[in-house]
Design a protein around this motif. Structure first.
Motif, PDB file in Angstrom:
ATOM      1  N   LEU A  66      43.850  29.842  30.747  1.00 27.70           N
ATOM      2  CA  LEU A  66      43.076  30.256  31.913  1.00 27.70           C
ATOM      3  C   LEU A  66      41.722  29.543  31.948  1.00 27.70           C
ATOM      4  N   TRP A  77      44.878  35.790  38.770  1.00 23.75           N
ATOM      5  CA  TRP A  77      45.749  35.613  37.594  1.00 23.75           C
ATOM      6  C   TRP A  77      47.164  35.230  38.016  1.00 23.75           C
ATOM      7  N   ARG A 103      40.864  39.950  40.973  1.00 16.79           N
ATOM      8  CA  ARG A 103      41.165  39.215  39.736  1.00 16.79           C
ATOM      9  C   ARG A 103      42.667  39.134  39.494  1.00 16.79           C
ATOM     10  N   PRO A 146      46.295  39.177  31.338  1.00 16.56           N
ATOM     11  CA  PRO A 146      46.236  38.969  32.787  1.00 16.56           C
ATOM     12  C   PRO A 146      46.776  40.139  33.610  1.00 16.56           C
TER      13      PRO A 146
END
Length: 427
Positions: free
Chosen positions: A314, A289, A285, A337
């Protein structure tokens, strides 16, 4: 007579300021309600420090990093006016600015802020141990894993612990009395225990890098500290014993294997590009980001999308994102993030990024220089470098818990009026 009364008042105000600052620095690393009370006391210390800040305004106004830090926060506050979702703005980290005036009177006295900070980390370690053994009710974690104590997000607890340990090690050999050295040694042990209990890989890495940098920097002071080898040996023995105990208590090989699987999941060529599950991990993840942040910076390169716009931006980017970049990955849409640079790029654009990079470089240089003139501050440069590395995988400016630490290290890196190694050799 009047001048003597005024002198007494100044002395009492100075003592009160030091007391408020010390208690605040004890409470802040612990988090929870203590974090709130720590901010209140930090605010009182900041108010009482204003006379000295005013008297030294030329010195403060000539510090570029301090001015850039204030400019970054000014941009962060103003950016809410062009935000696509101002109701979601996370600007509580601005309370960390209270540490700027509060720390000015102790720039020349490192011991006065390093030791209270270390006591707070030690208190957090005690709470972690109690929670780990199930002796603290309402722990955010079951007794089988390490608890965050009064603060539930373990990586940020690990940042405080790593910073404390890196700052304390050089301070130990710069103190004169055996009693103080024994106290500092205990605080180092507490910080090491807290760091290990967080089970946070990033914190372990920055602490290791910090200790290596301290060892390299200490060569410069070798003639000065050669009589302190017994205490240096104590540090090494204690840290080694702590690591051995940790390796027997925790299965570190599983942590390493978990990291390897995280990286391999999105780097292997055997998986289909459409397999979005390969990004469904902590590291995966973060990769998403960073990629999305770069694209969002390109959309609005100068002033960004405004404070509070991260989650909505996002979400918009996910709708446009090809499946090979993880569209549909759980928790991709977030207001945090996990990277200060990514958050800044989205919210404040290229201007915010440039300010943040200038601050990072300027303070790193200043912190490194402080270690040249004061043996007690050899760890300040490594601590700041560790914080910068940590901020690449965790956002440290979105809340007061860590933004306070950033301000503390920033002010501590300002040049002192005098050489603390000569004026305050025991501090």
């Amino acid at each position: 007579m009047a001048s003597r009364t005024l002198s007494d008042l100044r002395r009492y105000a100075s003592h009160l300021h030091i007391g408020c600052l010390a208690v605040a620095l004890v409470l802040l690393p612990m988090g929870g309600l203590t974090d709130t009370w720590g901010l209140i006391l930090l605010g009182l210390a900041a108010v009482m420090a204003l006379p000295e800040c005013i008297s030294r305004w030329r010195f403060l106004a000539a510090r570029p990093t301090l001015l850039l830090w204030l400019a970054w926060w000014a941009l962060a506050f103003v950016s809410i006016t062009w935000s696509t979702d101002p109701s979601q703005a996370m600007q509580q980290g601005g309370w960390g600015l209270l540490a700027v005036p509060a720390m000015v009177p102790v720039i020349d006295r490192p011991r006065w802020w390093i030791l209270p900070l270390a006591v707070g980390v030690a208190a957090q370690a005690v709470i972690q141990v109690l929670g780990w053994h199930g002796l603290v009710e309402d722990s955010p974690y079951p007794p089988s894993v390490a608890t965050g104590g009064l603060y539930s997000y373990l990586p940020l607890v690990g940042l405080w612990a790593a910073t404390s340990m890196v700052l304390l090690c050089p301070l130990l050999v710069s103190l004169r009395t055996s009693v103080w050295r024994a106290i500092v040694l205990l605080l180092i042990v507490a910080a090491a225990i807290s760091l290990l209990l967080t089970m946070n890989r990033t914190s372990w890495i920055i602490a290791g890098i910090g200790l290596i940098l301290i060892a390299i920097r200490s060569i410069r002071f070798l003639p000065r500290i050669k009589r302190q080898w017994p205490w240096i040996g104590c540090i090494l023995i204690v840290l080694a014993a702590t690591l051995v105990a940790a390796f027997t208590q925790f299965d570190f090989s599983k942590r390493a294997a978990h990291t390897h699987r995280d990286v391999e999941s999105f780097t292997t060529t055997d998986l289909s590009p459409q397999d979005v599950g390969r990004f469904d991990s902590s590291i995966g993840r973060r990769v998403l980001w960073w990629h999305a942040g770069w694209e969002l910076l390109g959309d609005r390169p100068f002033i960004g999308h405004g404070a509070g716009s991260i989650a909505r931006s996002l979400a918009t980017k996910e709708a446009e994102m090809p499946s090979q970049w993880g569209a549909g990955v759980t928790d991709f849409i977030t207001s945090n993030p996990h990277a200060s640079l990514v958050a800044t790029a989205i919210e404040q654009g290229g201007l915010g990024v440039l300010l943040l990079l200038a601050i990072a470089i300027g303070v790193a240089v200043g912190a490194w220089r402080r270690g040249r003139t004061c043996a007690a501050l050899i760890g300040l440069g490594p601590a700041w470098i560790g914080l910068l590395l940590f901020s690449l995988t965790h956002a440290v400016l979105l809340e007061p818990y860590t933004s306070v630490l950033v301000s503390i290290l920033l002010v501590a890196a300002l040049p002192s009026k005098e050489d603390p190694a000569k004026v305050h050799p025991a501090q």
